[in-house]
Design a protein around this motif. Structure first.
Motif, short mmCIF file in Angstrom:
data_model
loop_
_atom_site.label_atom_id
_atom_site.label_comp_id
_atom_site.label_asym_id
_atom_site.label_seq_id
_atom_site.Cartn_x
_atom_site.Cartn_y
_atom_site.Cartn_z
N ARG A 158 -6.25 -35.25 40.58
CA ARG A 158 -7.66 -34.64 40.17
C ARG A 158 -7.36 -33.34 39.49
NH1 ARG A 158 -10.29 -34.86 45.29
NH2 ARG A 158 -9.48 -36.72 45.40
N ILE A 159 -6.44 -32.43 40.17
CA ILE A 159 -6.13 -31.18 39.47
C ILE A 159 -6.00 -31.27 38.20
CG2 ILE A 159 -4.78 -29.11 39.78
CD1 ILE A 159 -4.58 -29.90 42.76
N GLU A 160 -4.97 -32.21 37.78
CA GLU A 160 -4.53 -32.35 36.46
C GLU A 160 -5.65 -32.45 35.58
OE1 GLU A 160 -1.57 -35.41 35.75
OE2 GLU A 160 -0.05 -34.23 36.79
N THR A 161 -6.53 -33.28 35.83
CA THR A 161 -7.56 -33.66 34.97
C THR A 161 -8.56 -32.40 34.73
OG1 THR A 161 -7.70 -35.41 36.66
CG2 THR A 161 -9.05 -35.85 34.72
N VAL A 162 -8.80 -31.69 35.77
CA VAL A 162 -9.66 -30.54 35.74
C VAL A 162 -8.88 -29.76 34.91
CG1 VAL A 162 -10.62 -28.48 37.07
CG2 VAL A 162 -10.73 -30.71 38.01
N LEU A 163 -7.62 -29.31 34.98
CA LEU A 163 -7.04 -28.32 34.09
C LEU A 163 -7.20 -28.70 32.64
CD1 LEU A 163 -3.95 -27.25 36.45
CD2 LEU A 163 -5.92 -26.04 35.82
N ARG A 164 -7.22 -29.96 32.28
CA ARG A 164 -7.17 -30.46 30.97
C ARG A 164 -8.50 -30.37 30.24
NH1 ARG A 164 -4.36 -36.06 30.99
NH2 ARG A 164 -3.11 -35.29 32.77
N PRO A 190 -11.05 -28.01 28.39
CA PRO A 190 -10.82 -26.79 27.60
C PRO A 190 -11.47 -25.89 28.26
CG PRO A 190 -11.94 -28.57 26.31
CD PRO A 190 -11.27 -29.28 27.57
N ALA A 191 -12.82 -26.21 28.74
CA ALA A 191 -13.88 -25.00 29.30
C ALA A 191 -13.04 -24.35 30.34
CB ALA A 191 -14.99 -25.97 29.90
N VAL A 192 -12.46 -25.47 31.43
CA VAL A 192 -11.83 -24.64 32.39
C VAL A 192 -10.77 -23.45 32.09
CG1 VAL A 192 -10.22 -25.23 34.60
CG2 VAL A 192 -12.23 -26.63 33.90
N PHE A 203 -10.18 -21.95 28.94
CA PHE A 203 -10.66 -21.17 28.29
C PHE A 203 -11.49 -20.22 29.10
CE2 PHE A 203 -9.71 -23.69 24.65
CZ PHE A 203 -8.61 -22.99 24.25
N GLY A 204 -12.28 -20.66 30.05
CA GLY A 204 -13.29 -19.96 30.82
C GLY A 204 -12.45 -18.93 31.83
N ALA A 205 -11.25 -19.59 32.29
CA ALA A 205 -10.40 -19.04 33.35
C ALA A 205 -9.61 -17.75 32.46
CB ALA A 205 -9.35 -19.81 33.97
N GLY A 206 -9.26 -18.04 31.34
CA GLY A 206 -8.75 -16.94 30.60
C GLY A 206 -9.73 -15.81 30.19
N ALA A 207 -10.99 -16.22 29.62
CA ALA A 207 -11.94 -15.24 29.59
C ALA A 207 -12.21 -14.53 30.89
CB ALA A 207 -13.10 -15.97 29.09
N ALA A 208 -12.21 -15.11 31.97
CA ALA A 208 -12.51 -14.45 33.36
C ALA A 208 -11.52 -13.51 33.64
CB ALA A 208 -12.63 -15.27 34.52
N ILE A 209 -10.10 -13.94 33.35
CA ILE A 209 -8.98 -13.11 33.73
C ILE A 209 -9.16 -11.82 32.79
CG2 ILE A 209 -6.47 -12.95 33.39
CD1 ILE A 209 -6.34 -15.80 34.50
N LEU A 210 -9.27 -12.17 31.41
CA LEU A 210 -9.43 -11.05 30.34
C LEU A 210 -10.46 -10.08 30.87
CD1 LEU A 210 -7.76 -10.97 27.75
CD2 LEU A 210 -9.62 -11.45 26.49
N LEU A 211 -11.73 -10.61 31.13
CA LEU A 211 -12.76 -9.67 31.62
C LEU A 211 -12.50 -8.88 32.76
CD1 LEU A 211 -16.02 -11.85 31.33
CD2 LEU A 211 -15.58 -9.59 30.21
N LEU A 212 -11.78 -9.48 33.64
CA LEU A 212 -11.28 -8.70 35.15
C LEU A 212 -10.47 -7.78 34.68
CD1 LEU A 212 -11.87 -9.35 37.86
CD2 LEU A 212 -9.41 -10.38 37.96
N ARG A 220 0.17 -32.38 28.47
CA ARG A 220 -0.19 -32.69 29.86
C ARG A 220 -0.78 -31.84 30.88
NH1 ARG A 220 -1.76 -37.87 30.13
NH2 ARG A 220 -1.29 -38.30 27.81
N VAL A 221 -0.12 -30.54 30.67
CA VAL A 221 -0.57 -29.62 31.72
C VAL A 221 -1.40 -28.73 31.11
CG1 VAL A 221 0.54 -27.97 33.48
CG2 VAL A 221 2.02 -29.72 32.28
N GLY A 222 -2.59 -28.72 31.62
CA GLY A 222 -3.73 -28.07 30.88
C GLY A 222 -4.13 -28.49 29.64
N PHE A 223 -5.36 -27.86 29.19
CA PHE A 223 -5.80 -28.35 27.94
C PHE A 223 -4.69 -27.93 26.74
CE2 PHE A 223 -8.04 -26.78 24.00
CZ PHE A 223 -8.43 -28.03 23.54
N TRP A 224 -4.35 -28.86 25.92
CA TRP A 224 -3.41 -28.88 24.95
C TRP A 224 -2.16 -28.19 25.40
CZ3 TRP A 224 -1.36 -25.13 21.19
CH2 TRP A 224 -1.07 -25.72 19.93
#
Lengths: 231, 435, 200, 559
Positions: free
Chosen positions: B8-14, B16-18, B20-29, B89-93
């Motif tokens: 399930r975790i794998e699927t979630v991480l794959r 793109p929204a997750v 890029f969202g996480a990336g953007a959140a970290i960047l914002l933070l 496989r690990v994460g989107f793209w």
């Protein structure tokens, strides 16, 4: 004063001799103790002689590393380690040169020595002696004569330092060359004007050495019969 | 048999929204944190020394993470050139692949074989990585900057960590040190394959330092300075990149840089097919990863150097030039510089997956019989141009280069063998039966 | 060998451009770049394995794929193997372990009391399949062979027979048994038939 | 030495043998079933027929005779010229083979003979690949003809080797050919199964898979077995055998041709006497008495542990020293009380079992004497059962069921000094004369009777070196696991003084050391124990051990 200096240096020479590779492990340890003692006394002496000296500076750090590395180059048993300590020595000297604002010289030192010559050394050492030094290498180290020669050289240097340190004759340290960024110029221009003949002669000498080395190392084409006869 | 939670975790991480969202959140933070802490480090930004230290820290982090990303990038390119997808496989793209790789390296057993020379065995990977990272000190990432709060007459700050007046001589010096990591790894491993790798590395690096130096000397003659920021500024001021003046010098430097970084087609020290793994045969876990990181860091340094010397560094036509020292101009320059570096890294990778590896005698022949003579000829020509005062004259330089190229073509046409021929000193083999 | 049997191959002459190498390198780069951006081919060539299998694309040749072994059953539902050790003799990886015993059935002499295949040692060459005189051991098209322990991958007789039950439909036994000592079951006369047909 | 010409080659051969035997000894692969050099010739299989030159009655010239002759029935004579490589001979072989295969079932995959079956080999070499027979094959049920043997009648080729064996060698005649013509069968009489003490040989004799050993049935395929040359320890005659084994252990024992002792045969005792090697209760670890119980010990500590008390005992016994006691290197708890000093008999004894090889006995005797020059050397228990049995053709089964009594005796005689028989030793032990003893066993069966156990229990420091747990466990201070003879190499001297070496087939059980190797280490010798090296050093003192007898290996299918 000279007697004290000579005594210290003699002590150092004896310590160095004891610390040379080939001896027993405990003898070598004693040698290191003697060397450290001599170094400490010398340091104290220098500090007393030069009132304003600050032993905590970068200079002291580099200098100590350089002296230690130099000692290890000749006292280490394994040639590869000796070569590596040589590189460490070069870095320490580079540091000293940078402190003197001679950046070009320092970089040239690293490029030529650490980058080229010592790589070749390591290369040759790795090729030549995999298990242990060959008997002729062990023999040719001649620790007695080496220590004696170094000791004499140091005596002469110390004599100079002592003269230099006598307050009456003390001259101010030469100021660093005025325009710091021009050090390349400061090195390059004299090389190509004042010392151009010397440079050419040195170049010629090196060329001759190179040709000689090739002539010696060249593999002569031998027929099979000859090579078998050689064996 | 897979754990459903992991799946399930794998699927979630794959998704793109997750990612890029996480990336953007970290960047914002991070941005928010930086903004909040601004009063704390504002004084530090104003002095050259502390600013250099900040650049050092930021670039170190950036480059170490970039090396990790580079590995993903490399695998992606390898995949693409071979009609595959690469890691996905690990994460989107496959974007989280570096994280997985890093975790794997960290968690693997760190083996120190019993027969190795232990101090050197431990020292070697550290040397390899350190020597590669040292070079970043003098890369002029984004020209000069004057912060808005500084008085307008204050001298602008340099975004270099250290503005050495020996400039790229320093790069040459630390670049030449990277060989020690490889050679010592080969020696300390006490393994014949590692040893061969080390030997090859030593011979190769010494050989290719010459053409590299010659190529750099051409740039030195053209620009009259060793300082990288001045070289970049010259190119930016005239708008003429050095590549236009001396394409052959660029080629020399490019080839030598590939060889110095032990990249294909010059990766003989670690040639898997012949030497198992070459110098890092005996290494595992993080120590192996350090060689890996060192190689990629070396590649980034080389790219940054080439960009600074031949491609105008942070300059691009139409974008803010050297006279614009505002902070936003600095950011643009940084972006331009990094883009160029990334393009070069891509080129390096593309070359790796395109060209077959040289044989060792061919490697040596290329260095000593082709690159060095070319370099010397080019150096002489540039010296002549400099003497005439035409060193930054595009047409004169190009003419000289073309002339050299013509001579090369002619000699190539005349020569009976290609530049990398088979060894002639091998004995003739008579295939006929003896009877 | 005569002299004119010998063909002397000469390295082809290189053109000046080829000697210079650069154009060739650029040529190579062009090729790799072309492949890099050839999305269509990439999608066509690569299978995204767990989501997309070869069964889905119909590319799995079930008739001759060398996957996990199975032990066939005869029409009476008994293990077809006669424990002749031919497979374990032929096996280049020595991964088949058989213990034979006297069979509990009147029409058969010998049967495997124990039949283990170490799937980790197996190299899936299919020689066991070739060697088997009664077509009892066969390689199925199953390729998803995973487990958490090594022991689980040493398949015993029960597991191998279970695999037969699962793959009966995918890969039917190719030949009827051809020997004449009561392998196909209790009908003695049926046995002689294929034997006669087999005479060359 | 007559010279005959076979296929144009002149061959020198022994006189009085058939041409077939001469051809086989010359290495020719002449097919045959019924002929066996140890049995009478019946010439019934018709497979070995040959062409022979005879004087043409019309011309008087030597010429190839028009008809074929059985080579097994034609004795060699000087100048005889025969040939096997000719079309008539080949044709005959093919026809005969086709006939034999008419009813032979095609069950090689399950037949235990496959791999060493004459029929299979001849068919594969030149027999018909297909059968022309369209009728159903005759199916005969398998018969249980004895406690060890099964008869698969439909595989039988009626060569009658087994019948002749029972008549001529065993002399019991259980087997017979019954029925006539196509209904011929081998069978036993009702109520008289095949159970003579040599009956296992019929399985080896059978050229096809008709007679099979129940013990080996379905166990292994023969090509998966390796063979080691060995000597049977079943009786004192020293029958030579092949041990067929593989990773899983021993699978069977076959006779190894030996012209001096057992020829082609072995007794059933030798054939089936290997089961004890794989008995699960074998000792697997040296153990030392600590308190009341025996505790596991490591092999490395044993030499020191054993040498010290033995040497201490010896020192005590020497007349030199009342101070000898102080030199005891062993805690008294292990050694116990001392007795028997100054009685003329050393308080240390070594019991050399007749199951030991000559080399091992030698090493152990030397060890005992080196520790205590007056140590008593004892020939161990010699198991005897019944009387010697001799069969009509001279095959003998000895009553003495151990392989090396004679070898141990030879060594004891040579070494001299105090020696004793096992009975004397027991008697002295009961009197408490021994303070320490090294007792070796190695018998396949239980050998420790109550009197033995009672006598040995009187010895304070008793070392028992044996294969299995026994009544001595309670008395032993140290218990050392032995290796079976299949796990050792060495030499046995048979009852007639013939010295025969044997090879090791299996590695010793895990945790067990070969006896010779252990003695070697006890003596402080470096390196590995090699029987041959030890034998050479023995031969320097004892010339009897300088020469060993190794029967030649017969070529494949030369019988």
């Amino acid at each position: 004063m000279p007697t004290l200096l000579i005594a210290i240096l003699t002590l150092g020479a004896v310590g160095l001799f004891l610390a040379m590779p080939g001896g027993r492990a405990d003898t070598r340890r004693v040698g290191w103790v003697v060397l450290a003692a001599a170094g400490a006394v010398l340091l104290a002496l220098l500090l007393r002689l030069v009132p304003g000296a600050d032993p905590r500076g970068l200079f002291a750090g580099f200098a100590l590393v350089a002296v230690f590395a130099a000692l290890r180059v000749i006292t280490h048993g394994k040639p590869v380690y000796s070569a590596l300590y040589f590189i460490l020595l070069i870095f320490a000297v580079t540091g000293l040169l940078v402190l003197l604002e001679a950046t070009f010289l320092s970089m040239a030192l690293v490029i030529i020595y650490a980058g080229a010559i010592l790589v070749t050394y390591v290369f040759v050492i790795m090729l030549a002696q995999q298990s242990r030094p060959a008997p002729y290498d062990v023999k040719s180290r001649e620790p007695v004569w080496g220590c004696l020669a170094g000791f004499l050289l140091l005596i002469l240097l110390a004599r100079q330092i002592e003269l230099f340190l006598v307050p009456a004759q003390r001259t101010p340290l030469p100021a660093p060359i005025a325009e710091a960024p021009g050090t390349i110029e400061a090195v390059g221009v004299p090389l190509l004007t004042e010392y151009v003949v010397a440079i050419q002669i040195i170049g010629l000498l090196l060329l001759a050495a190179l040709v000689g080395a090739i002539a010696i190392a060249r593999r002569r084409p031998t027929t099979r019969a000859e090579s078998e006869g050689d064996e | 048999m897979t754990d459903p939670t992991i799946k399930r975790i794998e699927t979630v991480l794959r998704k793109p929204a997750v990612i890029f969202g996480a990336g953007a959140a970290i960047l914002l933070l991070v941005t928010a944190l930086l903004a909040l802490a601004f009063p704390l480090y504002k004084p530090l930004l104003s002095s050259q020394f502390s600013f250099s230290m900040i650049v050092l820290a930021v670039m170190l982090v950036l480059i170490l993470s970039a090396t990790a990303l580079c590995i993903l990038f490399e695998r992606k390119i390898a995949g693409f050139t071979q009609d595959r997808y690469g890691p996905n496989r690990v994460g989107f793209w496959g974007l989280l692949q570096p994280v997985a790789d890093g975790l794997k390296f960290l968690l693997k057993e760190d083996i120190i074989p019993r027969h190795v020379d232990k101090p050197l065995f431990l020292l070697a990977p550290a040397l390899a990585l350190a020597a590669s990272l040292l070079g970043f000190a003098i890369i002029p990432w984004a020209g000069q900057v004057r912060w808005p709060w500084m008085p307008p007459d204050a001298p602008p700050l340099s975004t270099q960590v250290a503005n050495l007046n020996v400039g790229f001589l320093y790069l040459l010096a630390v670049g030449s040190l990277s060989v020690y990591g490889v050679v010592l790894a080969g020696y300390a491993s006490n393994n014949k394959y590692a040893f061969y790798g080390g030997m090859r590395a030593a011979a190769q690096m010494i050989s290719y330092e010459l053409p590299l130096g010659l190529g750099l000397l051409v740039v030195l003659l053209v620009s009259g300075t060793l300082q990288l920021d001045q070289i970049v500024q010259q190119q930016a001021a005239t708008g003429v990149w050095n590549i236009f003046l001396h394409p052959i010098a660029f080629f020399l430097v490019l080839v030598s840089a590939l060889a110095e970084a032990n990249r294909a087609p010059f990766d003989l020290p670690e040639a898997e097919q012949e030497l198992v793994g070459g110098y890092h045969t005996e290494y595992s876990a993080m120590k192996f990863a350090m060689f890996f990181l060192g190689e990629y860091a070396h590649m980034i340094t080389s790219s940054a150097l080439i960009v600074a010397l031949f491609f105008g560094g942070w300059h691009f036509w139409g974008l803010p030039g050297p006279e614009n020292v505002t902070w936003w101009a600095m950011l643009i320059k940084l972006a331009v510089y990094l883009t160029k570096v990334a393009l070069f890294i891509a080129l390096f990778m593309l070359v790796r997956w395109t060209l077959p590896r040289f044989r060792f005698d061919q490697l040596m022949r290329v260095a000593w019989q082709s690159l060095v003579p070319i370099g010397v000829a080019l150096l002489a020509a540039t010296a002549a141009l400099t003497y005439l005062g035409w060193q930054r004259n595009v047409w004169a330089s190009l003419a000289a280069n073309l002339l050299l190229l013509a001579v090369l073509l002619r000699s190539a046409a005349r020569s009976k063998r290609p530049v990398t021929a088979r060894q002639e000193d091998l004995p003739e083999i008579d295939v006929r039966p003896t009877t | 060998m005569r002299d004119d049997d010998i063909i002397v191959l000469k390295e082809p002459e290189l053109t000046p451009a080829e000697r210079l190498y650069l154009p060739q390198i650029l040529d190579g780069l062009k090729t790799t770049l072309r492949h890099m951006f050839d999305l269509q081919r990439r999608h066509a060539v690569v299978h995204q394995y767990p989501e997309q299998t070869r069964e889905d694309t119909g590319e799995l040749r079930t008739a001759n794929y060398h996957g996990v072994h199975r032990l066939n059953k005869d029409p009476d539902g008994r293990v077809a193997c006669v424990a002749c050790f031919m497979c374990s003799t032929a096996c280049p990886a020595h991964c088949i372990h058989i213990e034979a015993g006297e069979s509990p059935w009147p029409d058969r002499e010998k049967y495997p009391v124990q039949f283990d295949i170490d799937e980790l040692r197996c190299i899936y060459c299919g020689l066991c399949e070739e060697a088997c005189p009664v077509d009892a051991i066969e390689l199925t098209p199953l390729y998803e062979l995973v487990s958490c322990t090594r022991e689980e991958l040493i398949l015993d007789k029960e597991k191998l027979l279970q695999i037969y039950e699962e793959t009966k439909g995918i890969k039917p036994r190719r030949n009827p048994p051809v020997t004449d000592y009561g392998l196909t079951g209790t009908q003695g006369l049926d046995v002689a038939e294929p034997n006669m047909k087999r005479k060359v | 030495m007559p010279k005959i010409i076979i296929d144009g080659h002149t061959i020198e051969c022994r006189s009085g043998i058939p041409v077939l035997q001469a051809a086989l000894e010359a290495g020719l692969a002449v097919p045959h079933y019924c002929y066996h050099p140890g049995l009478s010739v019946v010439a019934s299989c018709r497979l070995c027929l040959m062409e022979m030159k005879m004087p043409n009655p019309k011309t008087g010239q030597m010429d190839w005779a028009p008809k074929l002759f059985p080579s097994c029935q034609t004795p060699v004579r000087d100048g005889l010229e025969v040939r096997f490589r000719s079309d008539p001979v080949r044709e005959n072989q093919q026809h005969v083979m086709e006939y034999y295969l008419l009813n032979h079932p095609l069950d090689c995959p399950v037949c235990d003979k496959a791999g060493e079956c004459y029929l299979q080999d001849y068919t594969e070499a030149n027999g018909p690949a297909t059968s022309r027979m369209v009728e159903d094959k005759t199916k005969n049920p398998k018969k249980d003809i004895g406690p060890h043997t099964l008869l698969y009648q439909d595989r039988c080729v009626l060569c009658s080797r087994c019948v002749r064996f029972c008549d001529e060698i065993a002399g019991t005649g259980e087997l017979a050919v019954v029925g006539r013509g196509s209904r011929c069968e081998i069978d036993v009489l009702p109520g008289q199964p095949l159970e003579n003490p040599l009956q296992g040989n019929v399985v080896d004799l059978c050229p096809v898979g008709a007679l099979l050993d129940k013990g080996f049935l379905f166990k292994q395929r023969v090509w998966l077995l390796r063979s080691a040359r060995s000597v049977s320890p079943a009786d004192s005659r020293g029958q030579t055998i092949w041990i067929d084994y593989n990773e899983a252990g021993i699978h069977r024992i076959r006779p190894r041709y030996n012209e001096k002792i057992n020829e082609w045969w072995i007794s059933d005792e030798a054939r089936f006497g290997w089961k004890h090697v794989h008995r699960p209760d074998r000792l697997r670890q040296p153990r030392i008495r600590q308190g009341v119980a025996l505790q596991p010990a490591r092999w490395e500590e044993l030499p020191g542990l054993l040498r010290a008390p033995f040497a201490g005992v010896a020192a005590c016994a020497s007349p030199a020293g009342p101070g000898g006691g102080a030199r005891l290197a062993q805690p008294p708890s292990l050694l116990g009380r001392g007795q028997g000093e100054g009685q003329g008999i050393g308080p240390l004894a070594a019991v050399l079992s007749p199951m030991l090889t000559c080399e091992e006995a030698w090493l152990l005797a030397k060890l005992a004497r080196s520790l205590a020059p007056q140590a008593t050397l004892v020939l161990g228990h010699v198991p005897v059962s019944g009387h010697d049995q001799t069969y009509p053709n001279g095959f003998t089964i000895k009553a003495e069921k151990c392989p090396n009594r004679r070898g141990v005796e030879t060594i004891l005689q040579h070494l001299g000094g105090p020696t004793a028989s096992f009975q004397e030793f027991l008697a002295q032990a009961v009197e408490g004369r021994f303070r320490a003893a090294y007792v070796t066993g190695g018998y396949p069966d239980a050998w420790v009777t109550d009197p033995v156990a009672a006598a040995l229990a009187r010895i304070p420091f008793l070392v028992v070196h044996d294969l299995f747990p026994s009544a001595l466990d309670g008395a032993a201070a140290v218990q050392i696991p032995g290796a079976a003879w299949t796990e050792r190499e060495g030499t046995f001297m048979n009852c007639d003084g013939l010295l025969q070496p044997f090879e090791r087939a299996l590695p010793p059980l895990e945790g067990v050391k070969a006896d010779g190797q252990f003695f070697y280490e006890l003596l402080g010798q470096p390196g590995l124990f090699r029987a041959q090296t030890v034998r050479e050093t023995m031969a320097a003192e004892l010339p009897q051990f300088s020469e060993v007898f190794i029967p030649r290996d017969l070529p494949k299918r030369a019988h």
